[in-house]
Design a protein around this motif. Sequence first.
Motif, short mmCIF file in Angstrom:
data_model
loop_
_atom_site.label_atom_id
_atom_site.label_comp_id
_atom_site.label_asym_id
_atom_site.label_seq_id
_atom_site.Cartn_x
_atom_site.Cartn_y
_atom_site.Cartn_z
N ASN A 168 22.34 -56.92 -66.28
CA ASN A 168 21.54 -57.66 -65.30
C ASN A 168 20.10 -57.18 -65.23
OD1 ASN A 168 23.61 -59.41 -64.48
ND2 ASN A 168 24.46 -57.85 -63.12
N GLY A 169 19.70 -56.40 -66.24
CA GLY A 169 18.31 -55.95 -66.28
C GLY A 169 18.01 -54.84 -65.31
N GLY A 170 19.04 -54.10 -64.85
CA GLY A 170 18.83 -53.06 -63.86
C GLY A 170 18.94 -51.67 -64.43
N ASN A 171 19.32 -50.73 -63.57
CA ASN A 171 19.43 -49.32 -63.97
C ASN A 171 20.78 -48.79 -63.51
OD1 ASN A 171 19.13 -47.63 -61.28
ND2 ASN A 171 17.67 -49.33 -61.15
N ALA A 172 21.14 -47.62 -63.99
CA ALA A 172 22.45 -47.05 -63.71
C ALA A 172 22.42 -45.95 -62.65
CB ALA A 172 23.07 -46.52 -65.00
N PHE A 173 21.35 -45.86 -61.86
CA PHE A 173 21.29 -44.83 -60.82
C PHE A 173 22.36 -45.10 -59.76
CE2 PHE A 173 16.47 -43.75 -61.20
CZ PHE A 173 16.69 -43.33 -62.50
N ASP A 174 23.11 -44.07 -59.38
CA ASP A 174 24.03 -44.20 -58.26
C ASP A 174 23.37 -43.63 -57.00
OD1 ASP A 174 24.22 -41.43 -58.44
OD2 ASP A 174 26.23 -41.46 -59.31
N ALA A 175 24.14 -43.55 -55.91
CA ALA A 175 23.57 -43.12 -54.64
C ALA A 175 23.02 -41.70 -54.71
CB ALA A 175 24.62 -43.23 -53.53
N ALA A 215 19.03 -40.79 -54.14
CA ALA A 215 18.59 -39.87 -53.10
C ALA A 215 17.60 -38.86 -53.68
CB ALA A 215 19.79 -39.16 -52.49
N GLU A 216 17.87 -38.38 -54.88
CA GLU A 216 16.96 -37.44 -55.53
C GLU A 216 15.62 -38.10 -55.83
OE1 GLU A 216 18.98 -36.21 -59.03
OE2 GLU A 216 20.53 -35.04 -57.98
N VAL A 217 15.66 -39.35 -56.29
CA VAL A 217 14.43 -40.06 -56.63
C VAL A 217 13.57 -40.28 -55.39
CG1 VAL A 217 13.55 -42.28 -57.45
CG2 VAL A 217 15.39 -41.15 -58.69
N LEU A 218 14.18 -40.67 -54.29
CA LEU A 218 13.41 -40.91 -53.06
C LEU A 218 12.79 -39.62 -52.54
CD1 LEU A 218 15.70 -43.42 -51.13
CD2 LEU A 218 13.70 -43.91 -52.55
N ALA A 219 13.53 -38.53 -52.59
CA ALA A 219 12.97 -37.24 -52.16
C ALA A 219 11.81 -36.84 -53.08
CB ALA A 219 14.06 -36.17 -52.17
N VAL A 271 16.33 -37.83 -46.07
CA VAL A 271 17.13 -38.75 -46.87
C VAL A 271 18.56 -38.76 -46.36
CG1 VAL A 271 17.94 -39.30 -49.19
CG2 VAL A 271 15.66 -38.32 -48.87
N ARG A 272 19.07 -39.96 -46.10
CA ARG A 272 20.41 -40.10 -45.52
C ARG A 272 21.18 -41.18 -46.25
NH1 ARG A 272 19.82 -40.71 -39.14
NH2 ARG A 272 22.04 -40.28 -39.34
N GLY A 278 34.31 -48.70 -51.58
CA GLY A 278 33.94 -49.12 -52.93
C GLY A 278 32.68 -49.95 -53.00
N GLY A 279 32.09 -50.27 -51.84
CA GLY A 279 30.91 -51.13 -51.81
C GLY A 279 29.62 -50.33 -51.84
N PRO A 280 28.49 -51.01 -51.62
CA PRO A 280 27.20 -50.35 -51.71
C PRO A 280 27.05 -49.17 -50.75
CG PRO A 280 26.93 -52.73 -51.58
CD PRO A 280 28.36 -52.44 -51.28
N VAL A 281 26.25 -48.21 -51.15
CA VAL A 281 25.85 -47.11 -50.28
C VAL A 281 24.36 -47.30 -50.01
CG1 VAL A 281 25.56 -44.61 -50.04
CG2 VAL A 281 27.60 -45.54 -51.18
N LEU A 282 23.98 -47.35 -48.74
CA LEU A 282 22.58 -47.51 -48.38
C LEU A 282 21.97 -46.12 -48.22
CD1 LEU A 282 22.82 -50.43 -45.80
CD2 LEU A 282 22.94 -50.47 -48.30
N VAL A 283 20.91 -45.86 -48.98
CA VAL A 283 20.23 -44.57 -48.96
C VAL A 283 18.88 -44.77 -48.28
CG1 VAL A 283 19.36 -42.65 -50.34
CG2 VAL A 283 21.40 -43.91 -51.10
N ALA A 284 18.68 -44.11 -47.15
CA ALA A 284 17.47 -44.26 -46.35
C ALA A 284 16.60 -43.03 -46.45
CB ALA A 284 17.85 -44.52 -44.88
#
Length: 320
Positions: free
Chosen positions: A278-285, A289-293, A300-301, A308-314
Amino acid sequence: MSVSPPSPTGGSPDPLAALEASAWALAAAVGTMSDALSAPLAEVLAAAPHRSAVLEAAGLLSWDGATPVAHPSLVAADGQTGRSAVQARLSSLRQAVAAAAQEPSRGGGAGWAQVDDEVLLHQGRASAATGRALANRVVPELAGLAERLDSADARVLDVGTGVAALAVALARALPRVSVVGIDVLQRALDLAGGELAEAGDVADRISLRRQDVAEVAEPGGYDLVWLPAPFLPQQTLTVALPRLVQALRPGGWLVAGTNPPAGDPLRAAVDRWNAVRNGGNAFDADRMAEVLAGAGLGDVRRFPTVPGGPVLVAAHRPGG
């Protein structure tokens, strides 16, 4: 009388046959969930006993005497959540069929531009559940954000808005915000126009534009930025993230939708393939979190949604 050929593995189970059965089990689950949107689950199970037997064999259904006991993943918390879950599973099934039919020897895919309108609509509408989770569960837990979004000039950026289902969900749950949705795919924005026409209660607070997230240049423009991270190529994400950090008002929050860390090798491999297709990337939660920090955001939370669904990283932009 026909005779089956001997198993190539010397009599052990055929893994392809098992995978095919799993696909049918998923179809049975999605069909059951869809029917249960308009009838009690017990009636749905009783009306299709052979389909229900598939669910039982798959571990999704058991019995307490004559009373059916469904696995929690079959039982939605409410009708809106149930509809979103059905849309998400249907989108996944359709994409899998497309991959089997069109990509027998290619490692990658052409992305969302190549999927049909029905898939775009199903995938987009499924995101409404994430929008409700973001507004009702995540926003109240992020320092100062609920107060910011209850002001007359509150603004939210919806990256990769698609058919604008998440934008509509946010606008309905946060009645004072204005939502700006951006997407690179004009066809998705055209579909979004039709969806907004049916959301007259909030359409006046949602604006859409065709824009690459890597070209966002609105310093201090938003209190909240929504970033569906798995849908962006890694290179685009790398370029866009500093711009999105700058687009936050000091004290604002960026929330990234991510995939949960895979619990087994098959799920991990499927997640990576699907992201790249789908033209995306394979980063998981964890990686997100590391990228945002690393981008200078703090506090970071992580907020799981459904199993099994999405994890929202704030993550929070200091200041404000």
